[in-house]
Design a protein around this motif. Sequence first.
Motif, PDB file in Angstrom:
ATOM      1  N   ASP A 220       0.702  -1.280   0.004  1.00 37.28           N
ATOM      2  CA  ASP A 220       0.165   0.025   0.078  1.00 37.28           C
ATOM      3  C   ASP A 220       0.818   1.315   0.210  1.00 37.28           C
ATOM      4  O   ASP A 220       0.392   2.558   0.120  1.00 37.28           O
ATOM      5  N   GLY A 221       2.248   1.169  -0.168  1.00 33.88           N
ATOM      6  CA  GLY A 221       3.005   2.141  -0.150  1.00 33.88           C
ATOM      7  C   GLY A 221       3.376   2.931   1.208  1.00 33.88           C
ATOM      8  O   GLY A 221       4.082   4.081   1.281  1.00 33.88           O
ATOM      9  N   ALA A 222       2.531   2.492   2.186  1.00 32.58           N
ATOM     10  CA  ALA A 222       2.722   3.367   3.528  1.00 32.58           C
ATOM     11  C   ALA A 222       3.832   2.934   4.229  1.00 32.58           C
ATOM     12  O   ALA A 222       4.466   4.032   5.171  1.00 32.58           O
ATOM     13  N   LYS A 223       4.550   1.720   4.036  1.00 34.01           N
ATOM     14  CA  LYS A 223       5.786   1.634   4.775  1.00 34.01           C
ATOM     15  C   LYS A 223       7.157   1.664   3.595  1.00 34.01           C
ATOM     16  O   LYS A 223       6.894   0.804   2.629  1.00 34.01           O
ATOM     17  N   GLN A 224       7.965   2.486   3.735  1.00 38.77           N
ATOM     18  CA  GLN A 224       9.199   2.387   2.941  1.00 38.77           C
ATOM     19  C   GLN A 224      10.598   2.567   3.439  1.00 38.77           C
ATOM     20  O   GLN A 224      10.653   3.500   4.610  1.00 38.77           O
ATOM     21  N   VAL A 225      11.419   2.023   2.751  1.00 39.00           N
ATOM     22  CA  VAL A 225      13.118   2.569   3.253  1.00 39.00           C
ATOM     23  C   VAL A 225      13.677   2.321   2.060  1.00 39.00           C
ATOM     24  O   VAL A 225      13.733   1.495   1.239  1.00 39.00           O
ATOM     25  N   ALA A 226      14.518   3.339   1.917  1.00 38.05           N
ATOM     26  CA  ALA A 226      15.430   3.333   0.810  1.00 38.05           C
ATOM     27  C   ALA A 226      16.867   3.649   1.112  1.00 38.05           C
ATOM     28  O   ALA A 226      17.091   4.199   2.005  1.00 38.05           O
ATOM     29  N   ARG A 227      17.974   3.179   0.409  1.00 41.06           N
ATOM     30  CA  ARG A 227      19.374   3.293   0.689  1.00 41.06           C
ATOM     31  C   ARG A 227      19.961   3.973  -0.457  1.00 41.06           C
ATOM     32  O   ARG A 227      19.838   3.109  -1.369  1.00 41.06           O
ATOM     33  N   ALA A 228      20.960   4.314  -0.220  1.00 44.18           N
ATOM     34  CA  ALA A 228      22.006   4.694  -1.217  1.00 44.18           C
ATOM     35  C   ALA A 228      23.611   4.442  -0.775  1.00 44.18           C
ATOM     36  O   ALA A 228      23.734   5.061   0.523  1.00 44.18           O
ATOM     37  N   ASN A 229      24.520   3.787  -1.317  1.00 42.10           N
ATOM     38  CA  ASN A 229      25.917   3.448  -1.168  1.00 42.10           C
ATOM     39  C   ASN A 229      26.460   4.362  -2.058  1.00 42.10           C
ATOM     40  O   ASN A 229      26.188   4.170  -3.436  1.00 42.10           O
ATOM     41  N   ASN A 230      27.609   5.003  -1.614  1.00 41.15           N
ATOM     42  CA  ASN A 230      28.310   5.750  -2.256  1.00 41.15           C
ATOM     43  C   ASN A 230      29.668   5.054  -2.720  1.00 41.15           C
ATOM     44  O   ASN A 230      30.744   5.693  -2.955  1.00 41.15           O
ATOM     45  N   GLU A 231      29.583   3.723  -2.727  1.00 44.47           N
ATOM     46  CA  GLU A 231      30.602   2.804  -3.298  1.00 44.47           C
ATOM     47  C   GLU A 231      30.373   1.355  -3.957  1.00 44.47           C
ATOM     48  O   GLU A 231      29.317   1.026  -3.376  1.00 44.47           O
ATOM     49  N   PHE A 232      30.857   1.288  -5.206  1.00 39.51           N
ATOM     50  CA  PHE A 232      30.390  -0.030  -5.670  1.00 39.51           C
ATOM     51  C   PHE A 232      31.657  -0.118  -6.698  1.00 39.51           C
ATOM     52  O   PHE A 232      31.911   0.763  -7.426  1.00 39.51           O
ATOM     53  N   HIS A 233      31.937  -1.382  -6.940  1.00 39.05           N
ATOM     54  CA  HIS A 233      33.023  -1.809  -7.766  1.00 39.05           C
ATOM     55  C   HIS A 233      32.496  -2.744  -8.710  1.00 39.05           C
ATOM     56  O   HIS A 233      33.223  -3.337  -9.666  1.00 39.05           O
ATOM     57  N   LEU A 234      31.025  -2.986  -8.817  1.00 40.49           N
ATOM     58  CA  LEU A 234      30.392  -3.780 -10.014  1.00 40.49           C
ATOM     59  C   LEU A 234      30.778  -5.247  -9.780  1.00 40.49           C
ATOM     60  O   LEU A 234      30.544  -6.066 -10.402  1.00 40.49           O
ATOM     61  N   LEU A 235      31.347  -5.541  -8.549  1.00 45.28           N
ATOM     62  CA  LEU A 235      31.231  -7.005  -8.187  1.00 45.28           C
ATOM     63  C   LEU A 235      30.389  -7.172  -7.046  1.00 45.28           C
ATOM     64  O   LEU A 235      29.521  -6.261  -6.469  1.00 45.28           O
ATOM     65  N   ALA A 236      30.799  -8.305  -6.149  1.00 52.47           N
ATOM     66  CA  ALA A 236      29.941  -8.553  -4.983  1.00 52.47           C
ATOM     67  C   ALA A 236      30.109  -7.433  -4.083  1.00 52.47           C
ATOM     68  O   ALA A 236      30.974  -6.631  -3.989  1.00 52.47           O
ATOM     69  N   GLY A 237      28.993  -7.189  -3.127  1.00 57.03           N
ATOM     70  CA  GLY A 237      28.705  -6.201  -2.199  1.00 57.03           C
ATOM     71  C   GLY A 237      30.036  -6.228  -1.321  1.00 57.03           C
ATOM     72  O   GLY A 237      30.540  -7.148  -0.710  1.00 57.03           O
ATOM     73  N   THR A 238      30.348  -5.033  -0.934  1.00 56.85           N
ATOM     74  CA  THR A 238      31.500  -4.766   0.029  1.00 56.85           C
ATOM     75  C   THR A 238      30.974  -5.100   1.400  1.00 56.85           C
ATOM     76  O   THR A 238      29.651  -5.060   1.683  1.00 56.85           O
TER      77      THR A 238
END
Length: 185
Positions: A150-168
């Motif tokens: 219903d859109g009432a609950k939301q969480v978003a994140r942004a990481n400013n590091e990524f190397h296009l491989l598995a997550g750090t």
Amino acid sequence: MAGMVIKAVTGNDAAAEIRQRIIEPLGLADTTFPTSDPTISDNHLHGYEYPVIGIGIRDVTVSDVQTFGPAGAIVSTLDDLTAFSRALVTGRLLAPAQEAELKTTVPVTADGTVGYGLGIIHVQLPCGQWAWSHNGAVLGYFSDWYTSDDGAKQVARANNEFHLLAGTKGQQDTGKATVDAYCAL
């Protein structure tokens, strides 16, 4: 592929169609689809890459987001990202038949806790709650979001590091924090 389909069906580049059909109608004032100038203006995260070979990190903030075509070319804020995801999952963006198609998922896991649809997943989180989700990544950046039906609950994140491989380690830690935050709502 989607960008090529958009061009074939409409005769317009994906950038024009996305601006006209999504960015403008939803009032996403802090979202752009840069097509020629990779410079990110205003207040923004700097993106960093951890090299696969070598040491240190590299600032990749000014990189050509068009390298990945429409798949990685949108620059946005977390506020606009949550506005978009809320509109997407609540039926504000798509017609009812398209919304139904979007939310028709195929099980990805044997226990049925993850289903994949047309670009989004429906996932049961460790706390038992269900959420719609999607992520995106380009060199130097990784983002994802969780939104209730219903859109009432939301969480978003942004990481400013990524190397296009598995997550750090940082991405893994913030990923867990994002899920924990959603479960706490």
